[in-house]
Design an enzyme around this catalytic site. Structure first.
Site, PDB file in Angstrom:
ATOM      1  N   SER A  44      54.731  64.775  45.356  1.00 52.86           N
ATOM      2  CA  SER A  44      54.140  63.527  44.861  1.00 52.86           C
ATOM      3  C   SER A  44      53.381  63.768  43.562  1.00 52.86           C
ATOM      4  O   SER A  44      53.518  63.000  42.599  1.00 52.86           O
ATOM      5  CB  SER A  44      53.187  62.951  45.910  1.00 52.86           C
ATOM      6  OG  SER A  44      53.825  62.822  47.163  1.00 52.86           O
ATOM      7  N   TYR A 133      57.567  67.885  55.143  1.00 55.28           N
ATOM      8  CA  TYR A 133      56.494  67.254  54.368  1.00 55.28           C
ATOM      9  C   TYR A 133      56.141  65.923  55.032  1.00 55.28           C
ATOM     10  O   TYR A 133      56.867  64.951  54.900  1.00 55.28           O
ATOM     11  CB  TYR A 133      56.968  67.061  52.925  1.00 55.28           C
ATOM     12  CG  TYR A 133      55.978  66.416  51.970  1.00 55.28           C
ATOM     13  CD1 TYR A 133      54.635  66.230  52.290  1.00 55.28           C
ATOM     14  CD2 TYR A 133      56.392  66.017  50.696  1.00 55.28           C
ATOM     15  CE1 TYR A 133      53.753  65.652  51.399  1.00 55.28           C
ATOM     16  CE2 TYR A 133      55.515  65.440  49.789  1.00 55.28           C
ATOM     17  CZ  TYR A 133      54.194  65.258  50.145  1.00 55.28           C
ATOM     18  OH  TYR A 133      53.319  64.678  49.252  1.00 55.28           O
ATOM     19  N   LYS A 161      53.908  70.725  55.933  1.00 51.65           N
ATOM     20  CA  LYS A 161      52.862  70.302  54.995  1.00 51.65           C
ATOM     21  C   LYS A 161      52.253  69.054  55.624  1.00 51.65           C
ATOM     22  O   LYS A 161      52.824  67.966  55.571  1.00 51.65           O
ATOM     23  CB  LYS A 161      53.427  69.996  53.617  1.00 51.65           C
ATOM     24  CG  LYS A 161      52.377  69.574  52.586  1.00 51.65           C
ATOM     25  CD  LYS A 161      53.028  69.306  51.222  1.00 51.65           C
ATOM     26  CE  LYS A 161      51.998  69.008  50.141  1.00 51.65           C
ATOM     27  NZ  LYS A 161      51.283  67.735  50.333  1.00 51.65           N
ATOM     28  N   GLY A 185      46.767  68.994  53.649  1.00 53.73           N
ATOM     29  CA  GLY A 185      47.176  68.241  52.480  1.00 53.73           C
ATOM     30  C   GLY A 185      46.145  67.272  51.952  1.00 53.73           C
ATOM     31  O   GLY A 185      46.481  66.343  51.217  1.00 53.73           O
ATOM     32  N   ILE A 202      48.061  72.869  50.484  1.00 51.68           N
ATOM     33  CA  ILE A 202      48.818  72.525  49.290  1.00 51.68           C
ATOM     34  C   ILE A 202      48.139  71.304  48.695  1.00 51.68           C
ATOM     35  O   ILE A 202      48.085  70.256  49.340  1.00 51.68           O
ATOM     36  CB  ILE A 202      50.286  72.213  49.620  1.00 51.68           C
ATOM     37  CG1 ILE A 202      50.967  73.446  50.230  1.00 51.68           C
ATOM     38  CG2 ILE A 202      51.031  71.733  48.378  1.00 51.68           C
ATOM     39  CD1 ILE A 202      52.356  73.183  50.785  1.00 51.68           C
ATOM     40  N   SER A 204      46.818  68.817  45.132  1.00 53.70           N
ATOM     41  CA  SER A 204      46.932  68.371  43.740  1.00 53.70           C
ATOM     42  C   SER A 204      45.852  68.967  42.856  1.00 53.70           C
ATOM     43  O   SER A 204      46.108  69.368  41.716  1.00 53.70           O
ATOM     44  CB  SER A 204      46.839  66.845  43.670  1.00 53.70           C
ATOM     45  OG  SER A 204      47.781  66.229  44.503  1.00 53.70           O
TER      46      SER A 204
END
Length: 291
Positions: A44, A133, A161, A185, A202, A204
């Site tokens: 994303s 995911y 994830k 996440g 994981i 951003s």
């Protein structure tokens, strides 16, 4: 495959094409400066769902070429077009990616059996490690512990994830499947995810907060809970500001302020206004001060 992994942004040129130079700089920044354990490419954060297959393929090639074997590389190849997902998966495997990942099929209200068959087909036709995911807030797909169990039983599915905030479910899943890898996440809840059983995360924001995330993860491995709490509070000060402006746009703006060519957003994402840029620049000062 454990530890802190950056969900990689994708730098674009103003015309929407891939910014090769910028992408390489972002990869190097995460490996050399942030010191993360791995990169998650094409998720994303990477705006991959706005790209065509050729661009996604080029993205995978450039990242692998730049990163080499320095860190773990996971390629998110999920698509509503199963043939595209399989082609990208096989390409990532040939390039030497450590694992694949695929978002649960979205938009249509697929049954669990349909979702399961999606993963079975990808894993059968790629024969490469797969990380499911799961991001219910964006896909609308909520899965039970039994559902996850069925997916984790598929050959080559090595983990999840887990971009959900039901941490009691995560704890139970790790208890039932200790040999599988679970990644948190939600960056603002990294501490809670690790305590609940996640093997890593994981995220951003690790392009900016990778050092703090790594320190938090290490602190928890050493039972230094107070230190971990303080690090999470420091991270959340930045994350809250990013969320109020626009996470992806802010990531790119701050990286550019730090000398990394993070490029432009992919249409129809908007660029920051001058006022938003001023707000985002405050994060540069916060990070520089270390507070």
């Amino acid at each position: 495959m454990k530890g802190i992994m950056t969900a990689l942004i994708t730098p674009f040129n103003e015309d929407g094409t891939l910014n090769d130079k910028g992408l390489r700089e972002v990869v190097r920044h995460n490996i050399d400066v942030m010191g993360v354990d791995g990169l998650y490419i094409g998720g994303s954060t990477g705006e991959s769902f706005l790209m065509d297959e050729a661009m996604r393929s080029e993205l995978l090639k450039i990242v692998k070429e730049e990163a080499g074997d320095a860190v773990t590389l996971i390629a998110q190849i999920g698509s509503l077009n199963i043939e595209e997902a399989i082609r990208l998966g096989n390409e990532a495997k040939e390039l030497g990616y450590d694992a694949l990942s695929a978002i649960t099929p979205y938009y249509y209200k697929f049954s669990f059996e349909e979702i399961k068959s999606y993963y079975e087909r990808i894993t059968e036709e790629t024969n490469h490690p797969m990380v499911v995911y799961s991001i219910p807030v964006l896909t609308g797909t909520q899965m039970t512990i039994d559902d996850y169990g069925e997916l984790l039983a598929i050959p080559n599915v090595v983990g999840v994830k887990y971009s959900d905030t039901n941490l009691s479910r995560l704890t139970k899943l790790k208890e039932l499947y200790p040999d599988k890898v679970f990644y948190g996440g939600a960056d603002d809840m990294l501490l809670q995810f690790i305590i609940s059983g996640a093997d890593g995360a994981i995220g951003s924001t690790y392009s900016l907060l990778g050092k703090q995330a790594k320190a938090l993860f290490d602190a928890l491995q050493n039972s230094e809970l107070k230190e971990a709490k303080n690090l999470q509070l420091e991270m959340n000060q930045v994350i809250a500001k990013m969320e109020s402006i626009g996470v992806y746009q802010t990531l790119k703006h701050v990286l550019k302020e730090q000398g990394v060519d993070a490029g432009f957003m992919k249409f129809p994402f908007k660029e920051l206004t001058d006022d938003e840029k001023r707000q985002a620049s405050e994060i540069v000062d916060i990070l520089a001060s270390g507070k």
